[in-house]
Design a protein around this motif. Structure first.
Motif, PDB file in Angstrom:
ATOM      1  N   GLY A  26       0.821  -1.210   0.000  1.00 10.95           N
ATOM      2  CA  GLY A  26       0.000   0.000   0.000  1.00 10.95           C
ATOM      3  C   GLY A  26       0.850   1.253   0.000  1.00 10.95           C
ATOM      4  O   GLY A  26       2.061   1.206   0.229  1.00 10.95           O
ATOM      5  N   ILE A  27       0.188   2.347  -0.303  1.00 14.48           N
ATOM      6  CA  ILE A  27       0.839   3.658  -0.246  1.00 14.48           C
ATOM      7  C   ILE A  27      -0.157   4.624   0.406  1.00 14.48           C
ATOM      8  O   ILE A  27      -1.359   4.565   0.124  1.00 14.48           O
ATOM      9  CB  ILE A  27       1.237   4.154  -1.667  1.00 14.48           C
ATOM     10  CG1 ILE A  27       2.353   3.249  -2.246  1.00 14.48           C
ATOM     11  CG2 ILE A  27       1.678   5.610  -1.639  1.00 14.48           C
ATOM     12  CD1 ILE A  27       2.998   3.756  -3.533  1.00 14.48           C
ATOM     13  N   GLN A  28       0.357   5.494   1.259  1.00 11.11           N
ATOM     14  CA  GLN A  28      -0.517   6.477   1.913  1.00 11.11           C
ATOM     15  C   GLN A  28      -0.866   7.621   0.967  1.00 11.11           C
ATOM     16  O   GLN A  28       0.056   8.200   0.386  1.00 11.11           O
ATOM     17  CB  GLN A  28       0.215   7.164   3.051  1.00 11.11           C
ATOM     18  CG  GLN A  28       0.641   6.323   4.191  1.00 11.11           C
ATOM     19  CD  GLN A  28       1.222   7.221   5.266  1.00 11.11           C
ATOM     20  OE1 GLN A  28       0.491   7.903   5.980  1.00 11.11           O
ATOM     21  NE2 GLN A  28       2.542   7.246   5.371  1.00 11.11           N
ATOM     22  N   SER A  30      -1.167  10.558   1.546  1.00 13.90           N
ATOM     23  CA  SER A  30      -0.941  11.695   2.452  1.00 13.90           C
ATOM     24  C   SER A  30      -0.317  12.881   1.739  1.00 13.90           C
ATOM     25  O   SER A  30       0.134  13.836   2.363  1.00 13.90           O
ATOM     26  CB  SER A  30      -0.040  11.246   3.613  1.00 13.90           C
ATOM     27  OG  SER A  30       1.062  10.516   3.113  1.00 13.90           O
ATOM     28  N   GLY A  40      10.664   2.973  -5.344  1.00 14.86           N
ATOM     29  CA  GLY A  40      10.760   2.039  -4.217  1.00 14.86           C
ATOM     30  C   GLY A  40       9.581   1.084  -4.152  1.00 14.86           C
ATOM     31  O   GLY A  40       9.711  -0.030  -3.645  1.00 14.86           O
ATOM     32  N   ALA A  41       8.434   1.509  -4.666  1.00 14.05           N
ATOM     33  CA  ALA A  41       7.231   0.697  -4.470  1.00 14.05           C
ATOM     34  C   ALA A  41       6.462   0.455  -5.776  1.00 14.05           C
ATOM     35  O   ALA A  41       6.384  -0.670  -6.266  1.00 14.05           O
ATOM     36  CB  ALA A  41       6.344   1.378  -3.439  1.00 14.05           C
ATOM     37  N   TYR A 146       0.344   2.676  14.209  1.00  8.16           N
ATOM     38  CA  TYR A 146       0.430   2.526  12.748  1.00  8.16           C
ATOM     39  C   TYR A 146       0.940   1.138  12.320  1.00  8.16           C
ATOM     40  O   TYR A 146       0.330   0.477  11.471  1.00  8.16           O
ATOM     41  CB  TYR A 146       1.356   3.649  12.247  1.00  8.16           C
ATOM     42  CG  TYR A 146       1.594   3.785  10.775  1.00  8.16           C
ATOM     43  CD1 TYR A 146       1.200   4.932  10.092  1.00  8.16           C
ATOM     44  CD2 TYR A 146       2.250   2.810  10.039  1.00  8.16           C
ATOM     45  CE1 TYR A 146       1.437   5.088   8.745  1.00  8.16           C
ATOM     46  CE2 TYR A 146       2.499   2.954   8.687  1.00  8.16           C
ATOM     47  CZ  TYR A 146       2.090   4.092   8.048  1.00  8.16           C
ATOM     48  OH  TYR A 146       2.318   4.247   6.713  1.00  8.16           O
ATOM     49  N   GLY A 165       9.742  -0.152   0.027  1.00 10.13           N
ATOM     50  CA  GLY A 165      11.042   0.508   0.084  1.00 10.13           C
ATOM     51  C   GLY A 165      11.741   0.140   1.389  1.00 10.13           C
ATOM     52  O   GLY A 165      11.122  -0.384   2.325  1.00 10.13           O
ATOM     53  N   ASP A 167      12.684   1.834   3.858  1.00  8.72           N
ATOM     54  CA  ASP A 167      12.221   2.458   5.103  1.00  8.72           C
ATOM     55  C   ASP A 167      11.144   1.644   5.820  1.00  8.72           C
ATOM     56  O   ASP A 167      10.881   1.874   6.998  1.00  8.72           O
ATOM     57  CB  ASP A 167      11.699   3.885   4.827  1.00  8.72           C
ATOM     58  CG  ASP A 167      10.495   3.886   3.888  1.00  8.72           C
ATOM     59  OD1 ASP A 167      10.558   3.227   2.834  1.00  8.72           O
ATOM     60  OD2 ASP A 167       9.489   4.539   4.212  1.00  8.72           O
ATOM     61  N   ARG A 204      15.850   3.180  -1.506  1.00 10.10           N
ATOM     62  CA  ARG A 204      15.741   4.347  -0.617  1.00 10.10           C
ATOM     63  C   ARG A 204      16.176   5.573  -1.408  1.00 10.10           C
ATOM     64  O   ARG A 204      17.365   5.922  -1.451  1.00 10.10           O
ATOM     65  CB  ARG A 204      16.636   4.136   0.608  1.00 10.10           C
ATOM     66  CG  ARG A 204      16.380   5.119   1.703  1.00 10.10           C
ATOM     67  CD  ARG A 204      17.183   4.758   2.963  1.00 10.10           C
ATOM     68  NE  ARG A 204      16.960   5.736   4.008  1.00 10.10           N
ATOM     69  CZ  ARG A 204      15.931   5.730   4.840  1.00 10.10           C
ATOM     70  NH1 ARG A 204      15.038   4.769   4.787  1.00 10.10           N
ATOM     71  NH2 ARG A 204      15.790   6.673   5.739  1.00 10.10           N
ATOM     72  N   LYS A 214      15.411  10.909   3.515  1.00  7.17           N
ATOM     73  CA  LYS A 214      14.570  10.203   2.545  1.00  7.17           C
ATOM     74  C   LYS A 214      13.722  11.193   1.739  1.00  7.17           C
ATOM     75  O   LYS A 214      13.215  12.157   2.307  1.00  7.17           O
ATOM     76  CB  LYS A 214      13.661   9.243   3.324  1.00  7.17           C
ATOM     77  CG  LYS A 214      12.885   8.289   2.470  1.00  7.17           C
ATOM     78  CD  LYS A 214      11.924   7.455   3.307  1.00  7.17           C
ATOM     79  CE  LYS A 214      10.665   8.204   3.649  1.00  7.17           C
ATOM     80  NZ  LYS A 214       9.507   7.353   3.965  1.00  7.17           N
ATOM     81  N   MET A 215      13.582  10.952   0.445  1.00  3.93           N
ATOM     82  CA  MET A 215      12.620  11.746  -0.337  1.00  3.93           C
ATOM     83  C   MET A 215      11.226  11.382   0.171  1.00  3.93           C
ATOM     84  O   MET A 215      10.882  10.204   0.242  1.00  3.93           O
ATOM     85  CB  MET A 215      12.730  11.427  -1.835  1.00  3.93           C
ATOM     86  CG  MET A 215      11.793  12.251  -2.683  1.00  3.93           C
ATOM     87  SD  MET A 215      11.872  11.872  -4.454  1.00  3.93           S
ATOM     88  CE  MET A 215      13.403  12.610  -4.941  1.00  3.93           C
ATOM     89  N   SER A 216      10.448  12.399   0.519  1.00  7.02           N
ATOM     90  CA  SER A 216       9.183  12.130   1.188  1.00  7.02           C
ATOM     91  C   SER A 216       8.112  13.084   0.690  1.00  7.02           C
ATOM     92  O   SER A 216       8.393  14.258   0.430  1.00  7.02           O
ATOM     93  CB  SER A 216       9.417  12.330   2.694  1.00  7.02           C
ATOM     94  OG  SER A 216       8.261  12.049   3.399  1.00  7.02           O
ATOM     95  N   SER A 218       5.759  14.315   2.378  1.00  3.08           N
ATOM     96  CA  SER A 218       5.400  15.342   3.363  1.00  3.08           C
ATOM     97  C   SER A 218       6.560  16.280   3.707  1.00  3.08           C
ATOM     98  O   SER A 218       6.433  17.098   4.618  1.00  3.08           O
ATOM     99  CB  SER A 218       4.845  14.681   4.627  1.00  3.08           C
ATOM    100  OG  SER A 218       5.785  13.783   5.137  1.00  3.08           O
TER     101      SER A 218
END
Ligand code: AQP
Length: 355
Positions: A26-28, A30, A40-41, A146, A165, A167, A204, A214-216, A218
């Motif tokens: 899954g992926i959030q 967000s 990564g995914a 979580y 990924g 993380d 990563r 990490k590239m994120s 948020s």
């Protein structure tokens, strides 16, 4: 419950299940999907689907609300993420694609796992520590729990493999611990011990502004990441402005070890091109970033632009996206509900409705 307890009566004599290979991930929603999520995914998700394994993919909106989400934006981001999955190659006819909150079995098993997981296990999760920072008294209880909901996401399908990924490795180890403790506590072999699939040159992907982060999605700085919605010009500009050091690229991968920004760009190139970092180094040894960055920008644009334009085409019909998610949720529920019913039997919950 003691680990030594024998099987409950209703399970006596039951043969040990052989778990069918099934992938869940899954992926959030967000924020918008990033190049990190893609390499990564998502790219892995498509490969696994194309290998012909049963694949269940989820936009984990219940995870997203562990930190504040504006409701209208969350809906938009969930549809956009679904469009990103489809544009990247997820075929809703071959994979099950849905949003988590439409299948309540996730939350129900999540609660049971809250009662299996230990506080000490959760306290060791580095992602919680990173996200909570110095504010741990003030973050939501959901953020702390979580990983237990994440274990439920996977195990409510008795999934055997989870592409993620780097993380997420610690969370997957926790999912294995929860499965083992549940099996042990109730004297059953009900949940598989999931295998993480962490593969490729970019497990990563790091921030374009700081090669140690990490590239994120948020990250407050939009310059730190490439979004799957960025147009060609924006992608090029972000890569050309990415932080680097002043040295040319070396002639071995080992020599990148203490050069996080350079290593990150080489890994991104390798993952996008489908090469190993060693192949990239063989092609660009001695090159200055003035040469390498434009080549990387061209490659990124060539690989990502078709996804971006397909995403915006799909986003013109949100009703169709909702229909796909609803259909996926029905298919997901048909797998998850009987598994959850068995969990209720195992744990001693009475199920007498409709009998
Ligand atoms: N930078 C990354 N490099 C490689 N893989 C990554 N993933 C995320 N970032 C990178 C992988 O994408 C999948 C979905 O992650 P997620 O959205 O559920 O949560 P996350 O890992 O916390 O991702 P973000 O972008 O950092 O989200 P926010 O900012 O909301 O917390 C996972 O398989 C993850 O490994």
């Amino acid at each position: 419950m003691p680990a030594s307890q024998s099987s409950p009566d209703h399970l006596a004599g039951q043969t040990q299940p052989v778990f069918k290979p099934r992938i869940f991930s899954g992926i959030q929603p967000s924020g918008g999907l990033t190049l990190g999520n893609y390499l990564g995914a998502l790219k892995r998700f498509v490969e696994k689907q194309d290998e012909g394994i049963e694949t269940v993919y989820c936009l984990v909106d219940l995870h997203a609300i562990t930190v504040w989400q504006d409701p209208a934006k969350l809906r938009q981001q969930t549809r956009e993420a679904a469009a990103g999955f489809i544009a990247a190659g997820i075929d809703p006819a071959r994979s099950i694609l849905f949003n988590q909150s439409q299948v309540s079995a996730h939350a129900e098993l999540g609660w049971i796992f809250n009662c299996v997981a230990r506080m000490g296990w959760m306290s060791r999760m580095t992602q919680f520590k990173d996200k909570a920072g110095k504010n741990s008294e003030n973050v939501s209880l959901g953020l702390f729990a979580y990983p237990s909901l994440m274990a439920a996401d996977i195990l409510v399908y008795q999934a055997t493999m989870v592409p993620v990924g780097e993380d997420q490795k610690q969370h997957l180890e926790l999912a294995r611990d929860i499965a083992m403790k549940f099996n042990n506590d109730f004297g059953v072999n009900f949940f598989p011990i999931v295998e993480p699939i962490i593969e490729g040159a970019a497990t990563r992907v790091m921030s374009l502004r700081d090669g140690t982060m990490k590239m994120s999605k948020s990250d407050p700085s939009d310059q730190s990441r490439i979004n799957l919605t960025d147009d060609a010009d924006t992608i090029s500009k972000k890569i050309r402005k990415a932080k680097t050091d002043a040295e040319p690229l070396p002639d071995t991968v080992e020599a990148l070890r203490d050069r996080p920004e350079a290593r990150n760009l080489v890994n991104i190139y390798a993952a996008l091109a489908g090469h190993t970092p060693a192949q990239v180094i063989a092609d660009y040894a001695g090159a200055q970033f003035g040469t390498f960055k434009p080549a990387l920008a061209d490659l990124a644009v060539a690989k990502l632009s078709p996804i971006t334009s397909e995403m915006s085409r799909l986003m013109k019909d949100p009703g169709e996206i909702d229909r796909i998610l609803g259909e996926g949720a029905d298919r997901a529920d048909a797998i998850a509900r009987p598994i959850l019913d068995q969990v209720h039997d195992i744990t001693g919950m009475i199920r007498s409705r409709g009998r």
